[in-house]
Scaffold this active site. Structure first.
Site, PDB file in Angstrom:
ATOM      1  N   ASP A  24      45.020  30.315  30.261  1.00  0.00           N
ATOM      2  CA  ASP A  24      44.059  30.960  31.153  1.00  0.00           C
ATOM      3  C   ASP A  24      42.657  30.405  30.952  1.00  0.00           C
ATOM      4  O   ASP A  24      42.010  30.691  29.946  1.00  0.00           O
ATOM      5  CB  ASP A  24      44.073  32.465  30.906  1.00  0.00           C
ATOM      6  CG  ASP A  24      43.280  33.242  31.952  1.00  0.00           C
ATOM      7  OD1 ASP A  24      42.870  32.629  32.945  1.00  0.00           O
ATOM      8  OD2 ASP A  24      43.092  34.451  31.763  1.00  0.00           O
ATOM      9  N   ASP A  83      40.695  28.072  38.087  1.00  0.00           N
ATOM     10  CA  ASP A  83      41.325  29.068  37.212  1.00  0.00           C
ATOM     11  C   ASP A  83      42.826  28.867  37.137  1.00  0.00           C
ATOM     12  O   ASP A  83      43.534  29.026  38.129  1.00  0.00           O
ATOM     13  CB  ASP A  83      41.005  30.475  37.721  1.00  0.00           C
ATOM     14  CG  ASP A  83      41.677  31.562  36.899  1.00  0.00           C
ATOM     15  OD1 ASP A  83      41.850  31.363  35.680  1.00  0.00           O
ATOM     16  OD2 ASP A  83      42.023  32.602  37.473  1.00  0.00           O
TER      17      ASP A  83
END
Length: 420
Positions: A107, A292
């Protein structure tokens, strides 16, 4: 439950007062690249909520929500869905000595690293290298949360390199992470600030500590992912400390992190999107957003999405929430061009569709054609008007250079692939 948590908090806070200061960091002089494989994995419980979860995550980014609700206060509640990203990008690390393996979601949209999301299947167990409790930590992800005890411990990469005294959250409660053991947070370190219950200190990320301890020579990560129409296929590569120039073609182009808030707090960039050519019809004017790996789809501002929907002729599918187009519309679909820092990246018609072999994995129907570009849930002008999620990033080589506050992108042999 709340009474038990408050009691546990009191115990931990008491322990904090007697924990000795952490000693000097262990420094390695044989710094090198650290390369980890990773795979795309389906989260079955969340498959039909793909867009809903990505959009909840986007809302948390826009509102600046990182610290989770304080579960130790009387009467506090948590309103979070019980599912996580429908598709996870997962790598394996070992924590402790003797060590135990954990599958962690990669992440770049967050920076805390934690384990214990599956306490019945793969619980965290303190080992000889685990410190006494250091603090309490809480993080909100929009699509889930974690609250737990912060310790320091040994973290070992699959390739064998070791980070000593890495700060690790060990979950007491978590929601939204049913098919992974936790998260390896690779975003900017400032995203950890304010996530500890006691004090306002920031928490050095895994990449920060690998750099500080000499495990890697640069505070930089490179991510390569080969698009695939199967799940649990280990065809991604995460490189700490540099780049793998065998994974991309042509130049690697860098742009500075955007100065526009709130995108500037993340791995944010400025971009515009045009249709058909770099100077074609504007879909999204130049604006700020983020890159992301924790977001599956490619999300754009609501007004830009309306333009895209009008251009494609797509209709919203009530089951998946995604735009659906006919074979004839797909045959006429044009490339999108992402204009980033004076460079142009082509996002082909094939890249714009969900892998048809995986339609049923997201609650769709075999044979249908779903688009991966969706509505972020707010109009342009919020300071975070797009999220280039993995649907976009897997077509390019992606670099986050924390050391120089910049983002790199390059074409790969899969930029123009047609496997979807």
């Amino acid at each position: 439950m709340l009474a038990a948590l408050r009691l546990l908090a009191s115990v931990v806070l008491a322990l904090l007062s007697v924990v000795p200061p952490t000693g000097a960091l262990y420094v390695r002089t044989d710094a090198s690249l650290v390369t980890l494989p990773f795979a795309r994995r389906l989260n079955v419980t969340g498959a039909s909520k793909l867009l809903e979860i990505d959009r909840a995550r986007a809302k948390a980014f826009r509102t600046g929500t990182r610290a989770a609700p304080n579960l130790f206060q009387q009467g506090s509640t948590v309103n979070a869905p019980a599912t996580n990203q429908a598709v996870d990008y997962v790598t394996t690390v070992t924590i402790g000595n003797p060590g135990k393996s954990f599958d962690l979601l990669i992440d770049t949209g967050s920076s805390n690293t934690w384990v214990g999301a599956r306490p019945l299947d793969n619980p965290f167990v303190p080992s000889l290298s685990t410190s006494l409790p250091q603090n309490l930590v809480s993080v909100e992800y929009g699509s889930g949360f974690v609250t737990g005890i912060e310790v320091t411990d040994r973290l070992t990469f699959a390739s064998g390199q070791v980070i000593e005294n890495q700060s690790i959250g060990t979950a007491l409660l978590s929601s939204g992470f049913t098919d992974v053991d936790g998260i390896i947070g690779l975003g900017p370190v400032n995203l950890t600030c304010g996530t500890l219950l006691v004090g306002s200190a920031c928490i050095p990320t895994v990449t920060d500590n690998a750099f500080t301890q000499g495990v890697i020579s640069q505070n930089i990560i490179g991510i390569s992912f080969d698009p695939t129409d199967t799940l649990d296929n280990t065809n991604g590569e995460l490189t700490f400390g540099g780049i793998d120039d065998s994974k991309f073609t042509g130049p690697l182009n860098f742009v500075p992190i955007t100065s526009t808030s709130p995108a500037s707090q993340f791995v944010g960039i400025d971009q515009s999107i045009t249709l058909g050519s770099p100077t074609g019809e504007t879909v999204l004017p130049m604006t700020a957003g983020i890159t992301d790996t924790g977001t599956t789809l490619l999300l754009i501002a609501s007004d830009a999405f309306a333009t895209y929907q009008s251009i494609t002729g797509g209709v919203l599918d009530p089951t998946t929430g995604l735009l659906m187009i006919t074979p004839d519309q797909f045959a006429n679909l044009k490339s999108l061009f992402f204009n980033i820092g004076g460079n142009t990246f082509e996002f082909t018609p094939n890249a714009q569709i969900w892998p048809r072999a995986l339609n049923t994995a997201i609650g769709g129907t075999d044979g249908n054609i779903y688009l991966v570009i969706s509505d972020i849930g707010s109009p342009a002008g919020s300071g975070l008007d797009f999220i280039d999620g993995m649907a976009f990033l897997e077509r390019f080589y992606y670099v986050f250079d924390a050391q120089n506050s910049r983002v790199g992108l390059a074409n790969t042999p899969f930029t123009h692939a047609t496997m979807n």
